[in-house]
Design an enzyme around this catalytic site. Structure first.
Site, PDB file in Angstrom:
ATOM      1  N   GLU A 178      12.503   2.386  13.927  1.00 19.57           N
ATOM      2  CA  GLU A 178      11.661   2.743  13.637  1.00 19.57           C
ATOM      3  C   GLU A 178       9.882   3.434  14.121  1.00 19.57           C
ATOM      4  OE1 GLU A 178      10.265   2.842   9.536  1.00 19.57           O
ATOM      5  OE2 GLU A 178       9.742   0.652   9.837  1.00 19.57           O
ATOM      6  N   LYS A 215       6.783  -1.771   2.033  1.00 16.96           N
ATOM      7  CA  LYS A 215       5.689  -1.553   2.872  1.00 16.96           C
ATOM      8  C   LYS A 215       3.898  -2.452   1.901  1.00 16.96           C
ATOM      9  CE  LYS A 215       3.297   3.108   3.143  1.00 16.96           C
ATOM     10  NZ  LYS A 215       3.609   3.268   4.109  1.00 16.96           N
ATOM     11  N   LEU A 230      11.754   1.775   6.597  1.00 15.57           N
ATOM     12  CA  LEU A 230      10.499   1.917   5.401  1.00 15.57           C
ATOM     13  C   LEU A 230      11.417   2.941   5.209  1.00 15.57           C
ATOM     14  CD1 LEU A 230       8.170   1.497   3.358  1.00 15.57           C
ATOM     15  CD2 LEU A 230       7.518   2.943   4.700  1.00 15.57           C
ATOM     16  N   TYR A 236       0.857  -1.407   0.112  1.00 12.71           N
ATOM     17  CA  TYR A 236       0.344  -0.324   0.368  1.00 12.71           C
ATOM     18  C   TYR A 236       1.060   1.148   0.032  1.00 12.71           C
ATOM     19  CZ  TYR A 236       1.378   0.841   4.996  1.00 12.71           C
ATOM     20  OH  TYR A 236       1.918   1.876   6.200  1.00 12.71           O
TER      21      TYR A 236
HETATM   22  N1  PMP Z   1       7.827   3.854   8.409  1.00 16.12           N
HETATM   23  C1  PMP Z   1       6.939   3.220   8.509  1.00 16.12           C
HETATM   24  C2  PMP Z   1       6.965   1.541   9.478  1.00 16.12           C
HETATM   25  C3  PMP Z   1       6.185   3.568   8.407  1.00 16.12           C
HETATM   26  O1  PMP Z   1       4.847   2.627   8.668  1.00 16.12           O
HETATM   27  C4  PMP Z   1       5.837   4.904   7.852  1.00 16.12           C
HETATM   28  C5  PMP Z   1       4.012   5.621   7.522  1.00 16.12           C
HETATM   29  N2  PMP Z   1       4.170   5.168   5.710  1.00 16.12           N
HETATM   30  C6  PMP Z   1       6.687   5.567   7.680  1.00 16.12           C
HETATM   31  C7  PMP Z   1       8.262   5.005   8.055  1.00 16.12           C
HETATM   32  C8  PMP Z   1       6.902   6.497   6.981  1.00 16.12           C
HETATM   33  O2  PMP Z   1       6.904   6.612   5.392  1.00 16.12           O
HETATM   34  P1  PMP Z   1       7.217   8.106   5.051  1.00 16.12           P
HETATM   35  O3  PMP Z   1       7.204   9.208   5.171  1.00 16.12           O
HETATM   36  O4  PMP Z   1       6.395   7.413   3.328  1.00 16.12           O
HETATM   37  O5  PMP Z   1       4.867   8.721   4.655  1.00 16.12           O
END
Ligand code: PMP
Length: 302
Positions: free
Chosen positions: A197, A165, A221, A52
């Site tokens: 994270e 993701k 991620l 997603y």
């Molecule tokens: N880490 C994780 C585990 C996440 O779910 C997200 C949110 N999608 C992020 C980091 C931040 O990613 P982004 O800046 O692309 O929203």
């Protein structure tokens, strides 16, 4: 009457409910949300076999949706799933959902699953992916959380491919539930004392004028907001090092913050019982949040 009918309640969102019937998109069609349905045999339902993306909507326009769709393409490739449509089509659909649903500030969620098939772990190569998307409002520019949020430290219980993701997110569900039960906004996930994270965000600290965030690997991620924030920091010659840090270092940091597509840059002013710095948003965090908002305004002004 359907046996479950008497137990049916209205929509139950902890985050603010969307009161009007939304238009959603599923498998090529725009439909009212009550008609946006997946089969119980969809592998997204049975196995969490899907990926997603979530992109922000700012000033009525998608923000960095091209970067999010590039990451979607990578996630699809990593799990051997064909793209359900071209990225141009998906981009149009996402913008259209924001516009049709009157979203000024908010987000568009897009999910692709392996599709519908008789339940079996290996997947038939002929199965057609399911794809759906919806939009919802969320305060971004005037976010009350910009005053600072708290995080709760939890063990990172996830698998070894956190760079994908994936929609299989039970570990994050439990981490974020624990964070909420502790009265905090987000989980700070750690493995062997090192911060990986947030439950759904990238984590950062600032110590003695240097900003740190964990380097990219399969442990985290690759946040789109992370990439943008790094570019913004480099633009203004902010000292930045991509290096893992410990929970102890986060607790002793001058500043701590998180980034995500729908939070932008948010100060973390407490880690469990410890106040970070002087307990208010620090100068580096504030500068990055302002720079991020400026860029978002610029990119979405038509
Ligand atoms: N880490 C994780 C585990 C996440 O779910 C997200 C949110 N999608 C992020 C980091 C931040 O990613 P982004 O800046 O692309 O929203």
């Amino acid at each position: 009457m359907h046996p479950g009918a008497s137990f049916r309640r209205g929509p139950c969102h902890v985050i603010s409910p969307v009161s009007v019937m939304r238009t959603c998109w599923i498998n090529g069609q725009f439909v009212p949300e009550s008609e946006a349905k997946l089969s119980i045999f969809d592998r997204g339902v049975l196995f969490g076999d899907g990926v997603y993306e979530v992109a922000a909507v700012f000033q009525g326009r998608l923000l960095d949706a091209d970067l999010h769709l590039a990451r979607l393409t990578r996630s699809l490739g990593e799990i051997g799933m064909p793209a359900p449509a071209s990225n141009d089509t998906l981009l149009e659909v996402m913008q259209s959902l924001a516009t049709t649903n009157g979203i000024d500030e908010g987000l568009v969620y897009l999910q692709v699953t392996r599709g519908e098939a008789e339940r079996d772990f290996p997947f038939p190569t002929t199965v057609k992916p399911s794809v759906f998307a919806y939009a919802r409002p969320k305060k971004l520019s005037d976010d009350p959380n910009a005053a600072g949020v708290a995080v709760h430290v939890v063990p990172d219980l996830r698998w070894a491919r956190c760079d994908i993701k994936s929609t299989s997110m039970l570990a994050q569900v439990l981490a974020k539930q624990a964070a909420r039960a502790a009265g905090t906004f987000e989980a700070m996930m750690q493995e062997d004392g090192l911060v990986t994270e947030g439950g759904s965000s990238t984590l950062w600290i600032v110590k003695d004028g240097v900003t740190y965030t964990r380097p990219l690997s399969s442990d985290i991620l690759a946040g789109i907001t992370r990439d943008v924030a790094i570019a913004l920091a480099i633009d203004v010659s902010m000292p930045l090092v991509q290096r893992a840090f410990t929970v102890d270092q986060a607790v002793a940091a001058d500043e701590c913050f998180l980034t995500s597509a729908t939070s932008f840059v948010l100060p973390i002013t407490r880690i469990d019982d410890t106040v970070v710095g002087n307990g208010t948003p620090g100068p580096v965090t504030q500068r990055l949040r302002e720079a991020y908002l400026d860029r978002a305004r610029r990119l979405t002004t038509v």
